[in-house]
Motif scaffolding. Sequence first.
Motif, PDB file in Angstrom:
ATOM      1  N   HIS A 104       0.832  -1.206   0.000  1.00 18.15           N
ATOM      2  CA  HIS A 104       0.000   0.000   0.000  1.00 18.15           C
ATOM      3  C   HIS A 104       0.863   1.252   0.000  1.00 18.15           C
ATOM      4  O   HIS A 104       0.562   2.217  -0.709  1.00 18.15           O
ATOM      5  CB  HIS A 104      -0.915  -0.001   1.221  1.00 18.15           C
ATOM      6  CG  HIS A 104      -1.712   1.256   1.376  1.00 18.15           C
ATOM      7  ND1 HIS A 104      -2.769   1.573   0.566  1.00 18.15           N
ATOM      8  CD2 HIS A 104      -1.587   2.300   2.253  1.00 18.15           C
ATOM      9  CE1 HIS A 104      -3.267   2.748   0.923  1.00 18.15           C
ATOM     10  NE2 HIS A 104      -2.566   3.211   1.942  1.00 18.15           N
ATOM     11  N   ARG A 105       1.956   1.243   0.763  1.00 17.29           N
ATOM     12  CA  ARG A 105       2.808   2.431   0.878  1.00 17.29           C
ATOM     13  C   ARG A 105       3.600   2.698  -0.395  1.00 17.29           C
ATOM     14  O   ARG A 105       3.712   3.854  -0.833  1.00 17.29           O
ATOM     15  CB  ARG A 105       3.766   2.248   2.067  1.00 17.29           C
ATOM     16  CG  ARG A 105       4.884   3.297   2.169  1.00 17.29           C
ATOM     17  CD  ARG A 105       4.323   4.691   2.361  1.00 17.29           C
ATOM     18  NE  ARG A 105       5.368   5.676   2.560  1.00 17.29           N
ATOM     19  CZ  ARG A 105       6.107   6.227   1.592  1.00 17.29           C
ATOM     20  NH1 ARG A 105       5.915   5.843   0.330  1.00 17.29           N
ATOM     21  NH2 ARG A 105       7.018   7.137   1.874  1.00 17.29           N
ATOM     22  N   ASP A 148       8.645   5.880   7.880  1.00 22.29           N
ATOM     23  CA  ASP A 148       7.206   5.607   7.838  1.00 22.29           C
ATOM     24  C   ASP A 148       6.902   4.426   8.733  1.00 22.29           C
ATOM     25  O   ASP A 148       7.800   3.668   9.116  1.00 22.29           O
ATOM     26  CB  ASP A 148       6.737   5.312   6.414  1.00 22.29           C
ATOM     27  CG  ASP A 148       5.291   5.755   6.185  1.00 22.29           C
ATOM     28  OD1 ASP A 148       4.549   5.873   7.170  1.00 22.29           O
ATOM     29  OD2 ASP A 148       4.921   5.992   5.021  1.00 22.29           O
ATOM     30  N   GLY A 149       5.632   4.272   9.063  1.00 19.58           N
ATOM     31  CA  GLY A 149       5.178   3.152   9.865  1.00 19.58           C
ATOM     32  C   GLY A 149       3.778   2.774   9.450  1.00 19.58           C
ATOM     33  O   GLY A 149       2.972   3.640   9.112  1.00 19.58           O
ATOM     34  N   PHE A 150       3.470   1.482   9.450  1.00 17.58           N
ATOM     35  CA  PHE A 150       2.136   1.044   9.061  1.00 17.58           C
ATOM     36  C   PHE A 150       1.805  -0.295   9.695  1.00 17.58           C
ATOM     37  O   PHE A 150       2.580  -0.825  10.471  1.00 17.58           O
ATOM     38  CB  PHE A 150       1.995   0.964   7.529  1.00 17.58           C
ATOM     39  CG  PHE A 150       3.268   0.681   6.797  1.00 17.58           C
ATOM     40  CD1 PHE A 150       3.980   1.711   6.219  1.00 17.58           C
ATOM     41  CD2 PHE A 150       3.770  -0.606   6.703  1.00 17.58           C
ATOM     42  CE1 PHE A 150       5.164   1.463   5.546  1.00 17.58           C
ATOM     43  CE2 PHE A 150       4.929  -0.863   6.023  1.00 17.58           C
ATOM     44  CZ  PHE A 150       5.638   0.179   5.446  1.00 17.58           C
ATOM     45  N   GLY A 151       0.629  -0.829   9.342  1.00 22.50           N
ATOM     46  CA  GLY A 151       0.128  -2.020  10.005  1.00 22.50           C
ATOM     47  C   GLY A 151      -0.408  -1.698  11.379  1.00 22.50           C
ATOM     48  O   GLY A 151      -0.219  -2.444  12.332  1.00 22.50           O
ATOM     49  N   GLN A 152      -1.089  -0.534  11.489  1.00 22.02           N
ATOM     50  CA  GLN A 152      -1.493  -0.029  12.786  1.00 22.02           C
ATOM     51  C   GLN A 152      -2.352  -0.993  13.602  1.00 22.02           C
ATOM     52  O   GLN A 152      -3.250  -1.643  13.064  1.00 22.02           O
ATOM     53  CB  GLN A 152      -2.259   1.289  12.632  1.00 22.02           C
ATOM     54  CG  GLN A 152      -1.389   2.526  12.599  1.00 22.02           C
ATOM     55  CD  GLN A 152      -0.588   2.665  11.326  1.00 22.02           C
ATOM     56  OE1 GLN A 152      -0.811   1.936  10.386  1.00 22.02           O
ATOM     57  NE2 GLN A 152       0.324   3.614  11.296  1.00 22.02           N
ATOM     58  N   THR A 153      -2.010  -1.081  14.890  1.00 22.24           N
ATOM     59  CA  THR A 153      -2.821  -1.769  15.882  1.00 22.24           C
ATOM     60  C   THR A 153      -3.009  -0.808  17.048  1.00 22.24           C
ATOM     61  O   THR A 153      -2.039  -0.378  17.655  1.00 22.24           O
ATOM     62  CB  THR A 153      -2.134  -3.062  16.380  1.00 22.24           C
ATOM     63  OG1 THR A 153      -2.030  -3.994  15.299  1.00 22.24           O
ATOM     64  CG2 THR A 153      -2.954  -3.693  17.496  1.00 22.24           C
ATOM     65  N   GLY A 154      -4.241  -0.462  17.343  1.00 23.78           N
ATOM     66  CA  GLY A 154      -4.488   0.492  18.414  1.00 23.78           C
ATOM     67  C   GLY A 154      -3.902   1.865  18.125  1.00 23.78           C
ATOM     68  O   GLY A 154      -3.528   2.587  19.046  1.00 23.78           O
ATOM     69  N   GLY A 155      -3.802   2.206  16.844  1.00 19.57           N
ATOM     70  CA  GLY A 155      -3.289   3.522  16.482  1.00 19.57           C
ATOM     71  C   GLY A 155      -1.780   3.612  16.373  1.00 19.57           C
ATOM     72  O   GLY A 155      -1.256   4.654  15.990  1.00 19.57           O
ATOM     73  N   GLN A 156      -1.057   2.544  16.712  1.00 17.23           N
ATOM     74  CA  GLN A 156       0.398   2.549  16.656  1.00 17.23           C
ATOM     75  C   GLN A 156       0.879   1.579  15.575  1.00 17.23           C
ATOM     76  O   GLN A 156       0.259   0.546  15.337  1.00 17.23           O
ATOM     77  CB  GLN A 156       0.987   2.146  18.013  1.00 17.23           C
ATOM     78  CG  GLN A 156       0.500   2.978  19.178  1.00 17.23           C
ATOM     79  CD  GLN A 156       0.748   4.472  18.988  1.00 17.23           C
ATOM     80  OE1 GLN A 156       1.644   4.873  18.263  1.00 17.23           O
ATOM     81  NE2 GLN A 156      -0.069   5.281  19.617  1.00 17.23           N
TER      82      GLN A 156
END
Length: 256
Positions: free
Chosen positions: A128-129, A181-189
């Motif tokens: 996706h990124r 960058d960061g992705f694969g969010q769980t609980g907003g993180q």
Amino acid sequence: MPKTNLQPVWPDMTPQDLSPEQMALAALRAEIDSVDDQLLALFQRRLDIAARVGLAKDAPHGPHTKLRPDREQTVLSRMLARAEPGYADAVEGLWREIVGWGLARQGQLQVQVWAPTDPTRAFDGARHRFGAAAAIRMVRDPQAALAFAAEGRGVAVLAINTDDPWWLGLRRDWSSLSVFDGFGQTGGQPTSLAVGKIDPAALPRGRSVIVTAGGDAGDGGGARRWGLNTHHGWTLALTDAALTPGDAEGCVGAIG
């Protein structure tokens, strides 16, 4: 309605043979074809311009990769601000692909993904990124992925919800790399971080990523921290504090 507009839909029929519903559908399809022609011309024009950007004086050069997360963030934010709210997800997905194909005009981006737990989430986040134009593959060794990124050959996407404290190396062995960058969010993180040889001036605006000794409490200056992982007294965290990568605060990048 001219017969030429009907031929792609019903090539053997004339306007006299069509019902009102068929006439309306033919008109809509002809309008879509016209829009598609315009989109194609504009997309190819954008790709040509992107190739020229790669040769421009202000393009990434030297030891850093060609990625400009700050520019990508600006482009996407501008498009989302102009988009109708109901189309925001579609616009974001489309522009990720457009930017990715434009970047590919300067050379295909290589991405190595390491995620021993829930690899599909990390791989999908990377796709996706970076878009369909990027060459993305799963690897079994986070240190090899970091070495790959440190050579400037591409970027690494590494899971952080694991027992492997690879992120400690961002302060020592892999200090030339930055989280961008960061992705694969769980609980907003985020559950995965993207790492590469990014020009510090090209990092996105957002929360800083830090590797520090101690917990994830604030520093007393009003800046909040969110812990992502810990290992033997060291903490990987996000912070609202405005920090510079490589400074004394243990900043190793930023997430937009």
